[in-house]
Design a protein around this motif. Structure first.
Motif, short mmCIF file in Angstrom:
data_model
loop_
_atom_site.label_atom_id
_atom_site.label_comp_id
_atom_site.label_asym_id
_atom_site.label_seq_id
_atom_site.Cartn_x
_atom_site.Cartn_y
_atom_site.Cartn_z
N MET A 67 38.17 40.42 54.36
CA MET A 67 39.16 40.48 53.26
C MET A 67 39.14 39.17 52.49
O MET A 67 39.06 38.09 53.07
CB MET A 67 40.56 40.70 53.84
N ASN A 68 39.22 39.27 51.17
CA ASN A 68 39.19 38.10 50.32
C ASN A 68 40.63 37.68 49.98
O ASN A 68 41.27 38.24 49.08
CB ASN A 68 38.41 38.45 49.04
N ARG A 87 41.94 34.98 48.73
CA ARG A 87 42.18 34.34 47.44
C ARG A 87 42.38 35.39 46.34
O ARG A 87 43.30 35.32 45.54
CB ARG A 87 40.98 33.45 47.12
N PHE A 88 41.47 36.38 46.37
CA PHE A 88 41.57 37.46 45.38
C PHE A 88 42.89 38.22 45.52
O PHE A 88 43.60 38.48 44.55
CB PHE A 88 40.38 38.41 45.55
N ALA A 131 45.80 36.15 44.29
CA ALA A 131 45.79 36.00 42.82
C ALA A 131 46.20 37.31 42.15
O ALA A 131 47.02 37.32 41.23
CB ALA A 131 44.40 35.58 42.37
N MET A 132 45.66 38.44 42.65
CA MET A 132 46.00 39.73 42.02
C MET A 132 47.48 40.06 42.20
O MET A 132 48.14 40.53 41.28
CB MET A 132 45.15 40.85 42.63
N LEU A 142 38.11 47.15 39.49
CA LEU A 142 38.02 46.10 40.51
C LEU A 142 37.00 46.49 41.59
O LEU A 142 36.22 45.67 42.05
CB LEU A 142 39.39 45.88 41.17
N ARG A 143 37.02 47.76 41.96
CA ARG A 143 36.09 48.23 42.99
C ARG A 143 34.65 48.13 42.47
O ARG A 143 33.75 47.75 43.20
CB ARG A 143 36.40 49.69 43.36
N GLY A 158 33.25 44.79 42.75
CA GLY A 158 32.94 44.29 44.09
C GLY A 158 34.12 44.11 45.01
O GLY A 158 33.95 43.59 46.11
N ALA A 159 35.32 44.54 44.57
CA ALA A 159 36.47 44.42 45.48
C ALA A 159 36.35 45.52 46.54
O ALA A 159 36.11 46.68 46.21
CB ALA A 159 37.76 44.57 44.71
N SER A 160 36.53 45.14 47.80
CA SER A 160 36.48 46.16 48.85
C SER A 160 37.82 46.87 48.90
O SER A 160 38.81 46.39 48.35
CB SER A 160 36.18 45.52 50.20
N SER A 161 37.85 48.04 49.59
CA SER A 161 39.12 48.75 49.68
C SER A 161 40.17 47.88 50.39
O SER A 161 41.35 47.91 50.08
CB SER A 161 38.95 50.09 50.38
N THR A 162 39.70 47.06 51.35
CA THR A 162 40.63 46.17 52.06
C THR A 162 41.23 45.15 51.09
O THR A 162 42.42 44.84 51.16
CB THR A 162 39.88 45.42 53.18
N ASP A 163 40.37 44.61 50.18
CA ASP A 163 40.89 43.64 49.20
C ASP A 163 41.99 44.28 48.36
O ASP A 163 43.03 43.68 48.10
CB ASP A 163 39.76 43.18 48.26
N ASP A 208 32.40 49.59 51.65
CA ASP A 208 32.80 48.20 51.52
C ASP A 208 31.59 47.26 51.50
O ASP A 208 31.61 46.24 50.82
CB ASP A 208 33.76 47.81 52.66
N ALA A 240 30.35 47.38 48.10
CA ALA A 240 31.21 46.59 47.23
C ALA A 240 30.86 45.11 47.36
O ALA A 240 30.79 44.37 46.36
CB ALA A 240 32.68 46.82 47.59
N LEU A 280 36.06 37.32 43.67
CA LEU A 280 35.52 38.29 44.64
C LEU A 280 34.22 37.83 45.27
O LEU A 280 33.65 38.53 46.11
CB LEU A 280 35.30 39.64 43.93
#
Lengths: 851, 235
Positions: A1-2, A4-5, A8-9, A294-295, A298-303, B77, B80, B112
């Motif tokens: 999981m990111n 920081r992202f 920020a979001m 966002l996906r 490169g945002a993962s579903s977890t992000d 993922d 992603a 990201l």
């Protein structure tokens, strides 16, 4: 999981969606406030009880019994008293009529003959001050609750006749050990010297008297002494009250009260949760495109889940903090609403635990209700960024089922935690779940029905407005559930309240029995009946009463049973209590035989064991059934009986009802008193009649039912006020949801409204379309909510209160119409684009989610 | 390098009907740094192909290798994460996040980035500012999308696409929503940045000018690649 992202979001979304989130949060804050206020009050009160219990009891130990302590026990106590180990004081307590000689008014009072150094802790405050000690030293003095002076229209210095004696009222009691509450309204206290009790002549065989012995001693010494005498106390049916058990009793009764009130708060919270779910669902729908982008970036579903989950948690924490702050105000306000019901004085203070509970509730409820919609965001396919309409066939996911399960379990857990008992908690949760399911079913059914409706000839706006209820992205389900649920709760509370008050009004009607006379001795019955007849208050019903104790049941002696340490609470109570037996040879109107058979009208056959009839619930508590034998101690005489039948008794009707009924032949000659009920429509004549009865038959007690009902009504009003204030939180939550739902509907319909305007529809037509949808939704929610409320109220009134149901039809229709009008007003209030040019408005609408 | 073999995409239809085939047996190889335009009439499967190459969707049959990774072997993922690290996107309808300013929109791909490539907050912001200056929007950093014109929004979109220094950039009709003049400016900007950064560029377009400036054109017809290999032939 990111992280920081996600941070920020969440921060950016919070910045732009602050107002909407505030609206959703306020749905929950009100319910949280109600619960935090109640929990805070309970915590403060329980602490106060712990601090003040010894002063409230006035001693370290109280021994109470219906008969004076045995000579052996008294001798032991006296020896200990003399040695100074266990100083003791005694109070003889009984109910009797008091007659004010000057005003001629009478009143049932709670008489307490006191002696010794009572109280050992705390003090008795009198007005004028310092009169407690003189009371014990004088023979003819009385101190009374100030309410008695008002009720009898007399003052300090007046004379009170109690039985054969006269007492001068030397002052009033402003504070004394023991809790009073609303009891003073029904039977105010009169304190007299214990040495003067006998002279009143009020204590006769069969009189209901409590003999209390108060003892002061260090806890360790007391414990040893109690242990060594516990068996003899048990067999003598002496009730033991220590400071600890007194604390527990006081705490328990108040905890039950706050827990019942808490259920109302829980309703508001559950409703708030539904509001949050409805709001977050719309919010999530608007975010689908943005999340797809966002996906794809490169945002993962977890992000995504982390970013929006964090946002939900912030919403929950915010609602928790706001709710807790408001809860502190509720806590400060509650004592003024239910002050009379509080056993001790309390000071307002902020309870950190209650506030932590509030914040935790905010987080938990948000997680439960918002996580479902937010999970949808985690499932947004990135391809949607390229193809807006791409929507893969939804597969049933295990997470959905798990979430639904978690939601149901949580509702159950919180209900059980909040409710006074587990069955009440389970019933409450089941009721809420059933209401939600019915509302959802009705919404789906209505949408399906409307889809089949042929509106070919109807105007365009009507067809469009109705079609909005079943077209894709409709919010029929969410709105019907949210608004319908709010209305359902408010209307149910109102309808139940209305019925209970209505019943009390009926009971207070002059054509109902309104005089209850008891302790009438055998030789007094005929002259009393004559007096009542002469005064136009005919006896409507009467029954003989014989006091007795249970000497043996289920094959063992009662004293034998009572020696067992682990006995069921109800069973122990049924063994120890003093029974008021009666006798008659035909079942009364209020009695229905549910097992066995009544004895023949001419009496049971001689020679066999005496058949008796038991209340079915008592039989359950005693664990006996038809055919079982029971042995009674009727004032020293042992009587062997066999259970011939079990009865269901309608306790709500004003009639003499008894747990145990004997055949007349068995008890006719036993020492007994008579209980009778009569009616006189005129209050003044009733007062005069009571005065004359007391003058002529000083030992007889009379209750004017209208006066008692007024006292109960006062208590009911107080409780009702607390419930209504808490219901207001529910109503306010419902309103916030209404506003939130309307706002959500507006934002969803804005884009297509603008498109319609671009295609040539007038703003009037667009308004009509949106208003039609709002009115249709309002009508659906209002009719289903009110209908369910009438059903639920019927169930509560008939099954719980066992009263006849009278639907407050006008009120319910008014509530439904009010909701409908509000829906229409809020729905039509902001219809698509107003006076702006379609182009300007379209541009704004297009940049709503992603651009 | 991108390598696609026998790419086929079918979508299920109502029960009893045959599935809808959007793409069938497409083979494709794109070398590093190459600019490839995908042309074709509406409904020929261009966007579907783009989505499959970028790992936004899974093919019914066939396989795609992107930057040495077989996409079928990665879960959603992981795909992603691959996109976050080495893929950029430019969309026809810009797809800016409306609640974020221009600067914040460009910052998203930088936030990201996987940990090993992550920039400090200050460095990320510096880079986003430089990119927005590069596309001529230095004065519009704090504007929300609704406050920008279509051309400006697509410039933000291009700045965002290059933010993470992608090795492959996918552009779905990047000039499709713009007037001719603005479209030309945007196309110029896209190709300039592509040259500067040496990015592999795959463009789905109807814009023949843009197609002519690519190294190679692939023409799709009814879900299959038509036999035309050079840009001139195809155009």
């Amino acid at each position: 999981m990111n992280t920081r992202f996600a941070l920020a979001m969440a921060r950016r979304e919070l910045r732009t969606s602050r107002r909407r989130l505030l609206l959703y949060g306020s749905c929950m804050a009100l319910g949280i406030a109600a619960l935090v206020g109640l929990h805070g009050l309970r915590a403060t009160l329980l602490d106060a009880i712990d601090d003040q219990a010894r002063e409230l009891l006035g001693a370290d130990l109280r021994l109470s019994s219906r008969t004076p302590l045995s000579e052996a026990l008294e001798n032991q106590l006296a020896a200990l008293e003399r040695s100074g180990e266990l100083p003791a004081a005694r109070i003889t307590q009984f109910g009797s009529m008091a007659l004010a000689t000057r005003s001629g008014l009478t009143r049932l009072t709670d008489i307490r003959g006191v002696d010794g150094d009572f109280p050992f802790y705390g003090r008795v405050e009198t007005e004028p001050p310092g009169l407690w000690q003189p009371l014990v030293e004088r023979n003819d003095a009385a101190l009374v609750d100030s309410s008695l002076l008002l009720q009898l229209d007399i003052g300090v210095g007046d004379t009170l006749a109690l039985g054969d004696s006269l007492f001068r009222i030397i002052g009033t009691i402003s504070k004394a050990p023991g809790t009073i509450g609303l009891r003073t309204q029904i039977a105010p206290r009169v304190f007299i010297p214990r040495s003067s009790v006998a002279a009143t002549g009020l204590i006769r065989p069969g009189s209901l008297v409590d003999h209390h012995t108060y003892v002061a001693a260090p806890a360790a010494a007391l414990e040893t002494w109690l242990e060594s005498h516990r068996a003899s106390f048990e067999s003598a049916r002496v009730r033991i009250q220590t400071v600890a058990s007194y604390q527990a009793d006081l705490g328990r009764s108040f905890t039950t009260l706050t827990r019942y009130l808490g259920l109302v708060g829980l309703v508001a919270l559950a409703l708030g949760g539904v509001g949050v779910a409805a709001g977050v669902r719309v919010f999530v729908r608007e975010k689908l495109d943005a999340v797809a982008v966002l996906r794809s970036l490169g945002a993962s579903s977890t992000d995504v889940l982390a970013a929006y989950g964090l946002l939900a948690m912030l919403l929950g924490a915010g609602a928790g903090v706001a709710g807790s702050a408001l809860g502190v105000l509720v806590q400060a306000a509650l004592p003024s609403l239910i002050g009379e019901l509080l056993p001790v004085e309390i000071e307002a203070r902020v309870e950190p635990l209650a506030i932590a509970t509030g914040i935790a509730l905010g987080l938990w409820v948000t997680s439960l209700f918002a996580i479902g919609p937010i999970f949808e965001l985690g499932r947004v396919p990135p391809l949607r960024a390229l193809r807006r309409d791409f929507n893969p066939t939804p597969r049933p996911r295990p997470t959905t089922a798990a979430l639904a399960g978690l939601l149901a379990l949580s509702l159950l857990a919180v209900s059980v935690w909040q409710a006074p008992s587990t069955p009440v908690g389970i019933g409450f949760a089941a009721g809420l779940a059933a209401a939600l399911a019915l509302l959802a079913g009705a919404a789906r059914g209505a949408a399906a029905l409307l889809r089949r409706l042929r509106l070919g000839a109807a105007p365009y706006w009507l067809r469009q407005g109705i079609a909005n209820l079943f077209r894709p992205r409709n919010h029929t389900l969410a709105t019907t559930v949210a608004i319908g649920f709010g209305l359902f709760l408010v209307a149910t509370l109102h309808a139940v309240h209305h019925n209970v008050r209505q019943q009390m009004a009926i009971d207070a009607r002059p054509d109902r029995p309104n005089l209850v006379v008891f302790d009438v001795q055998r030789d007094q019955l005929a002259p009393l009946e004559a007096l009542l007849d002469e005064r136009g208050a005919p006896v409507l019903d009467l029954a003989p009463i014989v006091s007795a104790r249970l000497a043996g049941v289920r094959g063992r002696d009662t004293s034998d049973w009572l020696r067992e340490a682990e006995l069921d609470r109800d069973f122990r109570w049924a063994l120890r209590r003093e029974y008021r037996l009666s006798y008659h040879d035909e079942p009364r109107d209020t009695e229905t035989i549910v097992a066995g058979a009544w004895w023949p009208t001419e009496g049971p056959p001689a020679g066999l064991s005496t058949p008796i009839s038991l209340d079915e619930e008592l039989a359950g508590e005693l664990g006996v059934e038809v055919g079982d034998r029971m042995i009674w101690d009727v004032q020293g005489v042992r009587l062997e009986t066999t259970i011939g039948s079990l009865r269901h008794i309608d306790w709500d009707r004003m009639a003499p009802n008894f747990f145990v009924v004997f055949p007349s032949a068995a008890l006719r000659d036993a020492p007994q008193s008579t209980f009778l009920i009569a009616r006189h429509p005129d209050p003044d004549a009733r007062a005069a009649l009571q005065r004359d009865i007391v003058a002529q038959f000083p030992n007889v007690s009379i209750i004017d039912v209208t006066v008692m009902l007024a006292a109960i009504d006062a208590m009911h009003r107080e409780m009702g006020m607390a419930v209504q204030v808490l219901s207001l939180f529910t109503l306010a939550t419902g309103f916030v949801i209404l506003v939130a739902a309307a706002a959500a509907a507006r934002s969803e319909r804005q884009r297509e409204a603008l498109l319609l305007r671009t295609l040539g529809a007038s703003s009037h037509t667009v308004r009509l379309i949106i208003a039609t949808e709002a009115v249709a939704l309002g009508a659906l929610a209002a009719s289903v909510g009110t209908g369910l409320a009438a059903l639920a109220a019927w169930a509560v009134v008939r099954l719980v209160f066992e009263l006849p149901f009278d639907p407050p039809a006008l009120d319910l229709v008014g509530l439904a119409l009010g909701t409908l009008a509000l829906c229409a007003l809020l729905g039509a209030g902001g219809s698509g684009g107003g006076g702006r040019s379609p182009l300007a408005a379209l541009r704004e609408a297009e940049t709503h989610g992603v651009t | 390098m991108i390598l696609a073999r026998n790419l086929t995409q079918r979508y299920p239809r109502a029960e009893g009907e045959r599935p809808l085939t959007v793409l069938e047996g497409v083979d494709l190889e794109v070398r590093d740094g190459e600019v490839v335009a995908i042309l074709g009439p509406s409904g020929s499967g261009k966007t579907t192909l783009l989505g499959l190459l970028a790992g936004l969707d899974q093919p019914s049959e066939g396989s795609v290798r992107l930057e040495g990774q077989c996409l079928a072997e990665l879960n959603e993922d992981a795909r992603a994460a691959l996109r976050a690290e080495c893929v950029g996107f430019v969309f026809q309808s810009f797809q800016l996040l409306s609640t974020l300013t221009a600067l914040e929109n460009v910052l998203v791909p930088l936030e990201l980035l996987p940990r090993q490539r992550a920039l400090s907050a200050a460095a990320a912001e510096r880079r986003a500012r430089e990119l927005l200056e590069r596309v001529g929007l230095a004065a519009r950093l704090d504007h929300y999308p609704a406050q920008l014109s279509g051309g400006e929004q697509q410039r933000v979109g291009i700045a965002r696409a290059f933010a993470n220094e992608p090795r492959v950039l996918f552009a779905d009709e990047p000039t499709g929503n713009l007037d001719r003049e603005t479209g030309l400016e945007v196309a110029e900007l896209l190709l300039d940045l592509n040259r500067e950064l040496g990015t592999t560029l795959i463009i789905v377009t109807h814009d023949l000018v843009l197609a002519q400036r690519s190294d190679r054109v692939i023409r799709l017809e009814a879900g299959r690649v038509a036999p035309a290999e050079t840009a001139e032939d195809a155009v």
